[in-house]
Design a protein around this motif. Sequence first.
Motif, short mmCIF file in Angstrom:
data_model
loop_
_atom_site.label_atom_id
_atom_site.label_comp_id
_atom_site.label_asym_id
_atom_site.label_seq_id
_atom_site.Cartn_x
_atom_site.Cartn_y
_atom_site.Cartn_z
N CYS A 21 35.50 30.78 44.89
CA CYS A 21 35.22 31.91 45.06
C CYS A 21 33.62 31.85 44.49
O CYS A 21 32.94 31.30 43.96
CB CYS A 21 35.96 33.07 44.13
N SER A 67 29.50 26.86 52.57
CA SER A 67 30.30 28.03 52.41
C SER A 67 29.37 29.11 51.90
O SER A 67 29.92 30.36 52.11
CB SER A 67 31.67 27.72 51.70
N VAL A 68 28.50 28.76 51.09
CA VAL A 68 27.66 30.07 50.27
C VAL A 68 26.52 30.36 51.15
O VAL A 68 25.95 31.24 50.51
CB VAL A 68 27.47 29.66 48.91
N HIS A 71 30.73 41.60 41.94
CA HIS A 71 31.53 41.32 43.01
C HIS A 71 32.16 39.99 43.16
O HIS A 71 31.39 39.11 42.53
CB HIS A 71 30.73 41.52 44.31
N LEU A 82 35.95 32.62 49.15
CA LEU A 82 35.26 31.60 50.09
C LEU A 82 36.52 30.80 50.49
O LEU A 82 37.38 30.54 50.11
CB LEU A 82 34.21 30.76 49.52
N ARG A 122 23.53 37.12 53.70
CA ARG A 122 23.97 38.66 54.19
C ARG A 122 23.35 39.49 52.88
O ARG A 122 22.97 40.75 53.39
CB ARG A 122 25.37 38.65 54.41
N THR A 123 22.96 39.02 51.85
CA THR A 123 22.53 39.66 50.67
C THR A 123 20.84 39.83 50.73
O THR A 123 20.60 40.86 50.65
CB THR A 123 23.55 39.44 49.46
N ASN A 150 26.12 31.89 54.08
CA ASN A 150 26.20 33.00 54.79
C ASN A 150 26.43 34.29 53.99
O ASN A 150 25.77 35.21 53.97
CB ASN A 150 27.31 33.27 55.89
N PRO A 151 27.23 34.09 52.85
CA PRO A 151 27.24 35.20 51.93
C PRO A 151 25.97 35.33 51.18
O PRO A 151 25.37 36.54 51.05
CB PRO A 151 28.10 34.71 50.74
N TRP A 200 29.44 37.19 41.64
CA TRP A 200 28.04 38.08 41.71
C TRP A 200 27.71 38.84 40.51
O TRP A 200 28.61 39.42 40.11
CB TRP A 200 27.95 38.95 42.95
N GLN A 249 33.69 37.24 45.51
CA GLN A 249 33.89 37.04 46.87
C GLN A 249 34.84 35.72 47.05
O GLN A 249 34.26 34.59 46.65
CB GLN A 249 32.64 36.94 47.51
#
Length: 225
Positions: A214, A67-68, A200, A204, A74-75, A70-71, A217, A202
């Motif tokens: 979650c 689950s982590v 941030h 999940l 993207r960064t 893609n996050p 960050w 985020q």
Amino acid sequence: MSPASEANLAQRLTQACDSLGLPVNAAQTDQLLTYLAQMQRWNRTYNLTAIRDPEQMLVQHLLDSLSVVNPLARTFDPAVPTTVYDIGSGGGLPGVVLAIMLPAWQVSCVDAVEKKMAFVRQMSGVLSLPNLRAIHGRVETLEPAQCDIVISRAFASLNDFASLAGRHVRNDGTLVGMKGKVPEDEIQALHQQGEWHVEHIQALQVPQLDAQRCLIWMRRSQGTL
């Protein structure tokens, strides 16, 4: 495990990756399932995790770690070499999963328990992951590593995580804490300490898991090295 059980796990893994919008090829699927099977096998002797049931391992370990992906991607560009430390990695979560899914990244799993790092070293060979390595040691005693990302999955409070592992983050890098519910008290303690701040939070959604997750960050506060 019976062929039917293996097929069921494979189907659930594919469905989970679909729901996460995570592209996964046949080789990666095979690596993830082999990792799961090896974890179950080694667990009988090495006590890598308290979870014994392969279906629970799939959800609470593999899907939680997936689950982590893609996050993070993207960064930090998944095609650009990126250095990652996974602190308190245990049997390689999420580090082994990140190494499988992000082959351009260099992922190091760090843990103070030698037998767990022996397992990760074995997985680097079994799964043909030249971008994965295991480091046995206490995070606070290792030479600073200048990583782009330092991540942990329920390793410690955010303040302890930042205090112990922050030295391995390069100046413009990020600390990432994988947590359950948003830890308001931990965030407050981190901000009181002052060196790091939460940039941030985020939410999940872990497929097939009915629990909050979650990502926290964190970056260095202005004016600190």
